[in-house]
Design a protein around this motif. Structure first.
Motif, PDB file in Angstrom:
ATOM      1  N   PHE A  43     -18.750 -14.912   5.236  1.00 51.38           N
ATOM      2  CA  PHE A  43     -18.181 -15.250   6.528  1.00 51.38           C
ATOM      3  C   PHE A  43     -17.389 -16.533   6.447  1.00 51.38           C
ATOM      4  O   PHE A  43     -16.230 -16.591   6.717  1.00 51.38           O
ATOM      5  CB  PHE A  43     -19.333 -15.572   7.504  1.00 51.38           C
ATOM      6  N   GLU A  53      -7.536  -7.795  -4.048  1.00 56.39           N
ATOM      7  CA  GLU A  53      -7.737  -7.030  -2.835  1.00 56.39           C
ATOM      8  C   GLU A  53      -7.202  -5.610  -3.002  1.00 56.39           C
ATOM      9  O   GLU A  53      -6.050  -5.415  -3.390  1.00 56.39           O
ATOM     10  CB  GLU A  53      -6.981  -7.741  -1.708  1.00 56.39           C
ATOM     11  N   GLN A  90      -6.896  -1.597  -1.247  1.00 57.28           N
ATOM     12  CA  GLN A  90      -6.973  -0.829  -0.007  1.00 57.28           C
ATOM     13  C   GLN A  90      -7.230   0.626  -0.329  1.00 57.28           C
ATOM     14  O   GLN A  90      -6.499   1.234  -1.106  1.00 57.28           O
ATOM     15  CB  GLN A  90      -5.647  -0.920   0.757  1.00 57.28           C
ATOM     16  N   ARG A 118     -12.226  -7.467  -3.372  1.00 56.56           N
ATOM     17  CA  ARG A 118     -12.358  -7.150  -1.955  1.00 56.56           C
ATOM     18  C   ARG A 118     -11.722  -5.794  -1.705  1.00 56.56           C
ATOM     19  O   ARG A 118     -10.546  -5.592  -2.016  1.00 56.56           O
ATOM     20  CB  ARG A 118     -11.665  -8.224  -1.113  1.00 56.56           C
ATOM     21  N   LEU A 138     -10.789  -2.966   1.050  1.00 59.67           N
ATOM     22  CA  LEU A 138     -10.669  -2.614   2.463  1.00 59.67           C
ATOM     23  C   LEU A 138     -10.718  -1.103   2.529  1.00 59.67           C
ATOM     24  O   LEU A 138      -9.847  -0.426   1.996  1.00 59.67           O
ATOM     25  CB  LEU A 138      -9.328  -3.078   3.024  1.00 59.67           C
ATOM     26  N   LEU A 185     -10.716   2.234   4.795  1.00 56.91           N
ATOM     27  CA  LEU A 185     -10.422   2.814   6.108  1.00 56.91           C
ATOM     28  C   LEU A 185     -10.752   4.295   6.062  1.00 56.91           C
ATOM     29  O   LEU A 185     -10.320   5.004   5.160  1.00 56.91           O
ATOM     30  CB  LEU A 185      -8.940   2.615   6.455  1.00 56.91           C
ATOM     31  N   SER A 232     -12.644   3.935  11.680  1.00 55.40           N
ATOM     32  CA  SER A 232     -12.916   2.509  11.519  1.00 55.40           C
ATOM     33  C   SER A 232     -12.884   2.090  10.050  1.00 55.40           C
ATOM     34  O   SER A 232     -12.910   2.909   9.147  1.00 55.40           O
ATOM     35  CB  SER A 232     -14.233   2.117  12.181  1.00 55.40           C
ATOM     36  N   ALA A 233     -12.822   0.787   9.841  1.00 51.94           N
ATOM     37  CA  ALA A 233     -12.668   0.236   8.495  1.00 51.94           C
ATOM     38  C   ALA A 233     -13.843  -0.656   8.142  1.00 51.94           C
ATOM     39  O   ALA A 233     -14.494  -1.219   9.012  1.00 51.94           O
ATOM     40  CB  ALA A 233     -11.379  -0.567   8.413  1.00 51.94           C
ATOM     41  N   ILE A 284     -15.147  -3.657   5.027  1.00 52.20           N
ATOM     42  CA  ILE A 284     -14.712  -4.494   3.903  1.00 52.20           C
ATOM     43  C   ILE A 284     -15.875  -4.678   2.939  1.00 52.20           C
ATOM     44  O   ILE A 284     -16.946  -5.127   3.334  1.00 52.20           O
ATOM     45  CB  ILE A 284     -14.217  -5.871   4.387  1.00 52.20           C
ATOM     46  N   ASN A 323     -11.002  -4.159  12.878  1.00 49.81           N
ATOM     47  CA  ASN A 323     -11.165  -3.010  11.985  1.00 49.81           C
ATOM     48  C   ASN A 323     -11.971  -1.876  12.609  1.00 49.81           C
ATOM     49  O   ASN A 323     -11.870  -0.731  12.185  1.00 49.81           O
ATOM     50  CB  ASN A 323     -11.849  -3.439  10.689  1.00 49.81           C
ATOM     51  N   THR A 324     -12.816  -2.221  13.581  1.00 49.26           N
ATOM     52  CA  THR A 324     -13.714  -1.188  14.096  1.00 49.26           C
ATOM     53  C   THR A 324     -13.663  -1.022  15.616  1.00 49.26           C
ATOM     54  O   THR A 324     -14.164  -0.025  16.136  1.00 49.26           O
ATOM     55  CB  THR A 324     -15.177  -1.503  13.715  1.00 49.26           C
ATOM     56  N   ARG A 344      -4.742  -0.413  10.612  1.00 49.52           N
ATOM     57  CA  ARG A 344      -5.966  -0.677   9.877  1.00 49.52           C
ATOM     58  C   ARG A 344      -5.819  -0.208   8.438  1.00 49.52           C
ATOM     59  O   ARG A 344      -5.063   0.727   8.194  1.00 49.52           O
ATOM     60  CB  ARG A 344      -7.140   0.076  10.549  1.00 49.52           C
ATOM     61  N   PRO A 345      -6.539  -0.802   7.484  1.00 46.58           N
ATOM     62  CA  PRO A 345      -7.521  -1.870   7.638  1.00 46.58           C
ATOM     63  C   PRO A 345      -6.911  -3.267   7.511  1.00 46.58           C
ATOM     64  O   PRO A 345      -5.846  -3.419   6.948  1.00 46.58           O
ATOM     65  CB  PRO A 345      -8.450  -1.618   6.452  1.00 46.58           C
ATOM     66  N   TYR A 346      -7.620  -4.248   8.011  1.00 43.04           N
ATOM     67  CA  TYR A 346      -7.195  -5.641   7.920  1.00 43.04           C
ATOM     68  C   TYR A 346      -8.178  -6.425   7.055  1.00 43.04           C
ATOM     69  O   TYR A 346      -9.387  -6.351   7.264  1.00 43.04           O
ATOM     70  CB  TYR A 346      -7.166  -6.277   9.307  1.00 43.04           C
ATOM     71  N   ALA A 347      -7.635  -7.176   6.102  1.00 36.76           N
ATOM     72  CA  ALA A 347      -8.495  -8.001   5.253  1.00 36.76           C
ATOM     73  C   ALA A 347      -8.849  -9.287   5.962  1.00 36.76           C
ATOM     74  O   ALA A 347      -9.895  -9.878   5.726  1.00 36.76           O
ATOM     75  CB  ALA A 347      -7.796  -8.311   3.942  1.00 36.76           C
ATOM     76  N   VAL A 400     -12.540  -9.905  11.400  1.00 37.68           N
ATOM     77  CA  VAL A 400     -12.652  -8.664  10.638  1.00 37.68           C
ATOM     78  C   VAL A 400     -14.105  -8.492  10.170  1.00 37.68           C
ATOM     79  O   VAL A 400     -14.423  -7.578   9.446  1.00 37.68           O
ATOM     80  CB  VAL A 400     -11.716  -8.644   9.408  1.00 37.68           C
ATOM     81  N   GLN A 401     -14.927  -9.433  10.566  1.00 35.80           N
ATOM     82  CA  GLN A 401     -16.333  -9.346  10.195  1.00 35.80           C
ATOM     83  C   GLN A 401     -17.088  -8.566  11.251  1.00 35.80           C
ATOM     84  O   GLN A 401     -16.683  -8.510  12.403  1.00 35.80           O
ATOM     85  CB  GLN A 401     -16.937 -10.750  10.069  1.00 35.80           C
TER      86      GLN A 401
END
Ligand SMILES: [Cu+2]
Lengths: 341, 346
Positions: A13, A84, A86, A125, A127, A129, A158-159, A161, B62-63, B89-92, B117-118
């Motif tokens: 975070f 990163e 996707q 990372r 991402l 989707l 929804s996505a 991470i 994202n959601t 979407r999606p967004y880092a 995005v958390q």
């Protein structure tokens, strides 16, 4: 290093919080360019025959997937390299042969999904989707905290991470982990995940072969099998390689419903780097047994020109599509590499 | 708060300096280097603690569901922004809204405190919509499972009894506990076991009834006023239709219904969405007669696409046509949802 393994969600975070305040992006070009330069240099010693790959929007294009690696987008954050990626899950239809089409779930419009490639120690990372109707997820093999394990359903539209440190080096995989996992994997939600060692492996003509099965009538039994998504493709379109060129195969068995298959190479023997987690081979053989999700790095070079088959030695599986061949192109100028005895 | 930002910027500046110094040296080659340069745990925890205070509730781009994204749309006055956010979407990171050209930097500056995005803890109506949508998906699965059992097709029914557990239950489990709903995973799992191993057993019927009652009971913990409010129910309906749309697309190959499971899933979701709409249509007819007309017409076309739980030889409509009908419902219902959410905010 161990400290990094224990980084929890809270820490992730706040890492982002810091980024928000402006570290993001600094020094991106530098390191990325460096690695690519190194790669380009090593490739110049490697002889790869030119390939005529038809430009296609097809979900499956085995030849294109062969030497295609997704290095993601590189960023520098808090002094670390973050790679990163996707991945978007969707739905599509593939043509298994002239008569049979089959509905699959794809990742970024392809099956298998992209071969993701990072270096040990980098932050990765992903991402994800989900646009494929059912709930899906991405579970990565490797070492990471529980909340990054990818077993929680990500609902349609929804996505999510996933973020963790790339370790340990080796040839790994990722796949959807929603039950029935057999069906979710067999319908296409999988791909290879390579973590390169800190000291690069010797230059080689590198390629990816993913073995998969297709259960077209939902009877928990595969009717078709394939390398890189399409049955028989590499039989009809042999993979061109050069004589005496070191070949490095990243092989993954993701065939559901059959407990194990072998990988057999004709007229040669290969060095085995189990799970890709060593720099020295553990054995030399011409047939290796692989359970579901097992994957290895195999290295070899061909001494004589000609066509040579590869396939699981479960011949019924080979005959139903998991079969291909190399076409070794004569190269008068080349010397036998050190590796071949 | 201010103090904290200052603190962070100091770290940031330091990091940039060390980064640019690194540019010419291959630090990435050294496996231990990245680990040691990451921020210490102390700094990290500090950041979390402080940033958690003050500020409004954040929205996960994202959601988040459309009606939640409407808050940005309303604030910035950008038409159809909610849909644009969803489509990119999606967004880092929140900043991706700018890099992906969804909004400008100036617009982003106005909303950045509310974007994340958390994973965020859902609250209020959003939480209830999310909860009921998930249960609605379970309900759709069970509806079609029931039909297949009635047709004496237990093999085909079985996955639709399994999916509520496998794909949805885990995702809604926390909410069920929080809302003091008695767990019913065991009920669903044992029903699935029974249908798999002994579909002729008379117990199938009683277990099935128990399963449906459990899902209904879980929905019933929402206040009745909520469950009958058009602006709320329409959000649930849109969630169900969105899933149905993807599933229907996944069912069809070469102009034929090739994947029965996905066809059946979409049938279940649409049938339940239609049921839900019937329960609010008279209210919608009063407040927004035009929207009601459009939604009713689309629904009546839509349900015909699934004439039976067993797929027809030829699809009634193409996936594109189905998408169009679903879009029409979504667009018309958005007007009603917008109205109800502005009312709620006042
Ligand atoms: Cu899946």
């Amino acid at each position: 290093m161990p400290n990094n393994l224990l980084l929890g969600k809270e820490q992730l975070f706040s890492r982002r919080q810091l980024l928000k305040l402006g570290i993001c992006g600094a020094g991106v070009a530098g390191t990325a360019a460096l690695w690519h330069t190194l790669n380009a240099q090593s490739k110049s010693i490697v002889k790869v025959p030119p390939l005529a790959i038809a430009a296609t929007s097809q979900t499956t294009n085995p030849m294109q997937m062969l030497r295609n690696f997704d290095y993601g987008v590189v960023k520098q954050e808090n002094g670390r390299t973050v790679r990163e990626f996707q991945l978007t899950a969707g739905t599509s239809v593939i043509q298994l042969n002239s008569a049979v089409s089959y509905n699959v779930w794809d990742l970024n419009g392809r099956i298998p999904g992209p071969t993701l490639r990072a270096k040990q120690g980098e932050r990765v990372r992903i991402l994800f989707l989900n646009k494929a109707g059912h709930s899906h997820s991405l579970h990565f093999h490797g070492v990471h905290p529980a909340e990054m394990d990818g077993i929680r359903p990500v609902s349609n539209g929804s996505a999510a991470i996933y973020e963790f440190d790339a370790e340990p080096y080796g040839v790994h995989l990722y796949h959807c982990h929603i039950a029935p996992v057999t069906r979710h994997i067999a319908k296409g939600l999988y791909g290879m995940f390579i973590i390169d060692p800190p000291t690069p492996r010797p230059p080689a003509d590198e390629m990816v072969l993913v073995m998969a099965g297709y259960d077209v009538n939902d009877d928990s039994h595969n009717e078709y099998y394939a390398f890189n998504g399409l049955p028989h493709h590499f039989m009809d379109n042999p993979i061109p390689i050069y004589q005496n060129q070191l070949i490095r195969l990243y092989v993954l068995n993701i065939i559901e419903y059959d407990p194990a298959v072998t990988f057999h190479l004709h007229a040669n023997f290969f060095d085995v780097y189990r799970s890709g987690m060593t720099m020295t081979p553990s054995e030399k053989t011409d047939v290796i047994t692989m359970g579901v999700a097992e994957r290895h790095i195999l290295e070899f070079a061909f001494r004589y020109p000609g066509k040579y088959m590869f396939h699981p030695h479960q011949d019924a599986i080979a005959e139903n599509g998991c079969m291909g061949q190399f076409e070794v192109i004569a190269d008068k100028s080349s010397q036998p590499p050190r590796k071949t005895s | 708060m201010k103090k904290f930002k200052y603190f962070c910027l100091t770290i940031a500046t330091a990091a940039i300096v060390s980064l640019s110094a690194c540019n010419n040296t291959p630090t990435a080659e050294n496996p231990s280097a990245p680990a040691t340069t990451s921020p210490s745990t102390a700094q990290v925890t500090e950041a979390t603690t402080h940033s958690g205070h003050g500020g409004k509730a954040k929205i996960n781009i994202n959601t988040a569901i459309l009606s939640e994204l409407d808050k940005f749309e309303a604030k910035l006055g950008v038409p159809a922004l909610s849909n644009k956010i969803q489509a990119s979407r999606p967004y880092a990171s929140p900043e991706d809204l700018v890099t992906k050209k969804v909004i400008t930097q100036e617009q982003f500056d106005q909303i950045k405190d509310q974007v994340t995005v958390q994973e965020v803890v859902l609250t209020g109506e959003t939480k209830d919509v999310d909860y009921m949508t998930k249960l609605g998906l379970m309900k759709g699965h069970l509806l079609v499972a029931q039909e297949l059992l009635d047709k004496n097709l237990p093999k085909q029914a079985e996955p639709h009894i399994g999916h509520p557990v496998e794909e949805i239950y885990v995702d809604v489990e926390d909410q069920l506990n929080e809302r003091k709903v008695k767990e019913f995973k065991t009920t669903l799992v044992s029903l699935q076991d029974l249908v798999k191993s002994n579909p002729k057993n008379a117990k199938v019927k009683t277990d099935f009834t128990a399963s449906v009652e459990s899902v209904d009971g879980a929905i019933a913990v929402l206040p009745e006023a909520q469950r009958t409010k058009p602006g709320f129910v329409l959000q649930v309906i849109n969630g169900l239709l969105d899933a149905a749309n993807s599933e229907y697309g996944a069912a069809i190959a070469d102009g034929k219904i090739a994947a029965a499971i996905e066809y059946q899933d979409s049938r279940g979701f649409v049938v339940y969405a239609d049921d839900l709409y019937k329960s609010i249509s008279s209210q919608v007819a009063q407040s927004s007669p035009d929207a009601n007309k459009a939604i009713e017409a689309s629904f009546s076309d839509l349900v015909k696409v699934w004439p039976s739980a067993v797929p027809p030889a030829k699809p009634v409509k193409t996936p594109v046509e189905v998408t169009q009908l679903i879009k029409t419902i979504e667009q018309n219902s958005q007007k009603i949802i917008d109205k109800s959410s502005t009312k709620a905010q006042r």
